[in-house]
Design a protein around this motif. Structure first.
Motif, PDB file in Angstrom:
ATOM      1  N   ASP A   1      17.733  43.201  50.137  1.00  0.00           N
ATOM      2  CA  ASP A   1      17.978  43.949  48.903  1.00  0.00           C
ATOM      3  C   ASP A   1      17.767  45.444  49.103  1.00  0.00           C
TER       4      ASP A   1
ATOM      5  N   CYS B   1      26.437  44.180  47.626  1.00  0.00           N
ATOM      6  CA  CYS B   1      25.608  43.104  47.081  1.00  0.00           C
ATOM      7  C   CYS B   1      24.734  42.514  48.186  1.00  0.00           C
ATOM      8  N   ALA B   2      23.627  41.937  47.786  1.00  0.00           N
ATOM      9  CA  ALA B   2      22.757  41.217  48.717  1.00  0.00           C
ATOM     10  C   ALA B   2      23.244  39.778  48.805  1.00  0.00           C
TER      11      ALA B   2
END
Length: 239
Positions: free
Chosen positions: A112, A130-131
């Protein structure tokens, strides 16, 4: 896209950070860390210890990888509108370079903190950051992308995970889609003390078993701008 020059102490801080990070990496010395096979805890530690200093992230050079850059430059005009997935995007330089060439880019990282940092660096970016986990990618990504860019992710995985990783990468490609693979290279049978684990030529036979056939395989010697021997390969998923 304009790249900021590195400050004079960048590489001194990087060398210090590498030594500190190697000291806490459970995979150094040959162990494959079965309790944490993706080394998630270590990658998270890299970004949390960096304290917003990219010099302390060993793979963050604040510029696209030179082999990704030359690939994109050669493809200028052919990437317009293509759906591209950037795997293990880190601070976002490769993703942004593909986007600047006209691609519709989704970029993900396991951590993250990496994604938050990339978004801070490129606040007006068109890239969808995005993670995500390659081995548990969103279902809606399956069969979606025209091109998947894999730069240094496979070499960061223990060799036993490579068949599963290649299968995961192949699953994200649309029929006839292409995988760009950039990694450190070694001879077959040569000792590999990782991480990273340079990839042997047999990686392409394994890719074939996962439905990926080679369009080009470049075996590139070390240069002033490229540390160590590298592969750059373009593989295509069967139609």
């Amino acid at each position: 896209m304009t790249e900021a020059p590195l400050d004079p102490g960048f590489f001194e801080r990087r060398a210090k950070a590498r030594a500190e990070l190697d000291a806490i990496d459970p995979a150094k010395g040959g162990a494959e860390t079965p309790a944490d096979p993706l080394r998630r805890a270590w990658f998270e530690a890299v970004y949390s210890r960096a304290e917003n200093d990219p010099a302390r992230v060993p793979w963050a050079n604040l510029a696209p990888h030179p082999l990704a850059r030359t690939f994109v430059d050669f493809q200028v005009g052919n990437l317009e509108g293509l759906g591209v997935l950037d795997v293990g995007c880190g601070l976002g330089d490769n993703a942004e370079y593909f986007a600047a060439a006209g691609a519709r880019v989704t970029a993900f990282d396991l951590v993250d903190g990496a994604i938050a940092w990339a978004r801070r660096r490129f606040p007006r970016s068109q890239v969808e950051y995005c993670a995500a986990d390659l081995f548990a990618a969103p279902v809606e990504w399956r069969g979606r992308f025209d091109l998947v860019n894999e730069c240094y992710t496979l070499q960061a995985l223990a060799p036993a995970l490579l068949p599963q990783a290649l299968a995961a990468l192949a699953s994200l490609l649309a029929p006839g889609g292409k995988l760009l693979l950039i990694a450190r290279a070694r001879d077959e049978g040569a000792e590999a003390k990782g991480p990273p684990w340079p990839l042997p030529p047999s990686i392409f036979a394994e890719a074939g078993r996962q439905g990926l056939s080679p369009l080009a395989i470049d075996d590139i010697a070390a240069t002033a701008g490229l540390s160590g021997r590298h592969w750059r390969a373009l593989l295509r998923l069967a139609l």
